[in-house]
Design an enzyme around this catalytic site. Structure first.
Site, PDB file in Angstrom:
ATOM      1  N   HIS A 178       0.850  -1.208  -0.078  1.00  0.00           N
ATOM      2  CA  HIS A 178      -0.104  -0.106  -0.113  1.00  0.00           C
ATOM      3  C   HIS A 178       0.942   1.086   0.088  1.00  0.00           C
ATOM      4  CE1 HIS A 178      -3.806  -1.927   0.637  1.00  0.00           C
ATOM      5  NE2 HIS A 178      -3.431  -2.534   1.686  1.00  0.00           N
ATOM      6  N   CYS A 217      -0.593   2.514  -4.309  1.00  0.00           N
ATOM      7  CA  CYS A 217      -1.078   3.997  -4.572  1.00  0.00           C
ATOM      8  C   CYS A 217      -0.328   4.988  -4.225  1.00  0.00           C
ATOM      9  CB  CYS A 217      -2.496   3.841  -3.861  1.00  0.00           C
ATOM     10  SG  CYS A 217      -3.591   2.722  -4.264  1.00  0.00           S
TER      11      CYS A 217
END
Length: 468
Positions: free
Chosen positions: A302, A345
């Site tokens: 992430h 991301c």
């Protein structure tokens, strides 16, 4: 339409067929107005309310559910039609979903529900009796739509080859329609109907005389192994609000296979905290790279703008990943390519797609101010030289990952690098990443777009081929 005719049709339709008709009408009648409908008469009333109940539409509905026998009932209704010229037709999207449902076995339905458990939810899927029920739940969760069937495209090959072919044909047709839809008339005339010898597309197609590449323009790859490839694969996150990253193992496996064939020593680290990641980076930076031609670091995790996360939810800044390998810190890597691929991301925004406009040549490049990077390098190797950072997405935006097949970016990156490695062409890494940009940006992911972004200070061309 004649009420008696509609009543006769209703009497011949069973409850499952009514449910099929309701699903097919979801593009015409709002979903809530279709809930609780038990017989065809109720459905006909809803269609009448929307002003779409006519012979042509009803015939298409009946044909789709294989009740052509009921068309004879319609033919006996000789009343003149008062309907408008604009006649609704069933969308290809609805008909494709119906075909998949029609061809799906009970066994494959069970597999489909199992594979969707993490996305749609076990409770919702338990109430689904048919594939149409599953599709309806997927639509509620915005996992599929008439412009986005990516999830089905990824899942159906796992179930049945024929089902996969159905969605494949629809996807190809959708891309073709979308391409024409988003082209201006000028663009269509230039590319399709006006072959002009003055157009650059014509000159690009002319054969170029073969030329021998200047080896001084290329990074040398002579050692075996070529160098070190380190993969940080973070899947399970504890002590934070970050969700586990299903599908990331597919990315790790693909990178392992790819870089092993490219001649690299591959080391994979699974589920490291932020501190452990930094410790490993520091340890790698002390390596003697004298017998290495290159370094590759891949991070699957992430992230948000300018950082990735360890499994404990703490941040690792991208500069902390690259700084230990700068020329001053890792002198045996000076002048050698250092590749970083970041699947994470870089924000929480979703990118939209827009119709392209024509820019004057060089306009975009000038805005980015790339002239300073294009000058000749000084004799001493700059500290930040010879880096390439391949980002899955531009800053501020999300990247996408399929929990079954892996992330969009890494999977496309591996495909393009493999294709280039097998080709006789001497395509360098930047040409490959440009193709990755193009292919990823074509896709539609949860009604959004994804735009990868390579950043580089490479001073030579890097061509990766399989080691034989």
């Amino acid at each position: 339409m004649d009420r008696l005719t509609l009543s006769r049709i209703d009497e011949d339709l069973d409850s499952s067929e009514v449910a099929e008709l309701c699903f097919l009408c979801r593009d015409v009648v709002p979903r809530k107005r279709l809930e609780g409908i038990k017989d065809a008469r109720e459905l006909f009333l809803r269609l009448e309310e929307k002003g779409v109940l006519n012979d042509l539409f009803l015939k298409e509905l009946l044909n789709t559910i294989h009740r052509a026998d009921l068309l004879r009932v319609l033919e006996t209704d000789s009343r003149p039609s008062n309907e408008t010229v604009v006649t609704p037709v069933l969308s290809d999207y609805r008909k494709v979903l119906y075909r998949i449902y029609d061809d799906m076995t009970e066994e494959n339905l069970g597999k489909l529900k199992f594979m969707l458990t993490d996305k749609v939810g076990k409770r919702q899927l338990e109430t689904c009796q048919t594939a149409l029920d599953v599709f309806a739940e997927m639509e509620k969760s915005d996992f599929i739509s008439d412009t986005n069937v990516n999830l089905l495209h990824q899942i159906l090959p796992e179930l049945d080859h024929e089902l996969a072919n159905i969605i494949q044909r629809y996807t190809q047709g959708m891309r073709s329609t979308s391409l024409c839809k988003h082209m201006t008339p000028e663009q269509l005339s230039i590319t399709e109907t006006q072959p002009n010898v003055n157009r650059s597309i014509h000159t690009d197609a002319e054969p170029q005389p073969p030329s021998r590449p200047d080896q001084s323009e290329y990074y040398p790859l002579t050692h075996n192994p070529r160098g070190l490839c380190v993969v940080f694969n973070n899947e399970i996150f504890t002590g934070s609000e970050l969700k586990d990253r299903g599908g990331t193992q597919k990315d790790a496996d693909a990178l392992d296979t790819l870089f092993t064939r490219l001649g690299f020593e591959v080391v994979i680290h699974n589920n490291l905290t932020a501190a452990a990641m930094l410790d490993e980076i520091r340890s790698i930076s002390t390596r003697n790279f004298q017998n290495d031609d290159a370094l590759v670091v891949c991070v699957l995790s992430h992230g948000e703008r300018g950082c990735v996360f360890g499994t404990d939810g703490n941040k690792v800044h991208l500069e902390d990943l690259t700084f230990p390998f700068t020329s001053g810190r890792a002198p045996t890597l000076a002048g050698k390519p250092k590749l970083f691929f970041i699947q994470a991301c870089q924000g929480d925004q979703y990118q939209k797609g827009f119709v392209p406009c024509t820019l004057r040549p060089g306009e975009e490049e000038n805005e980015r101010g790339l002239e300073t990077d294009a000058g000749p390098p000084p004799e001493a190797v700059p500290s930040q030289a010879d880096f390439l950072i391949g980002m899955a997405t531009v800053e501020e935006y999300k990247s996408f990952r399929n929990t079954v097949t892996g992330s969009i970016y890494i999977q496309e990156l591996c495909r393009q690098l493999m294709s280039s490695a097998e080709s006789r062409e001497m395509d360098d890494i930047l040409a490959v990443l440009t193709r990755v940009n193009r292919e990823v940006s074509k896709g539609d992911y949860l009604h959004s777009k994804q735009m990868p972004q390579p950043k580089y200070t490479l001073t030579k061309k890097l061509v990766l081929k399989y080691v034989t």
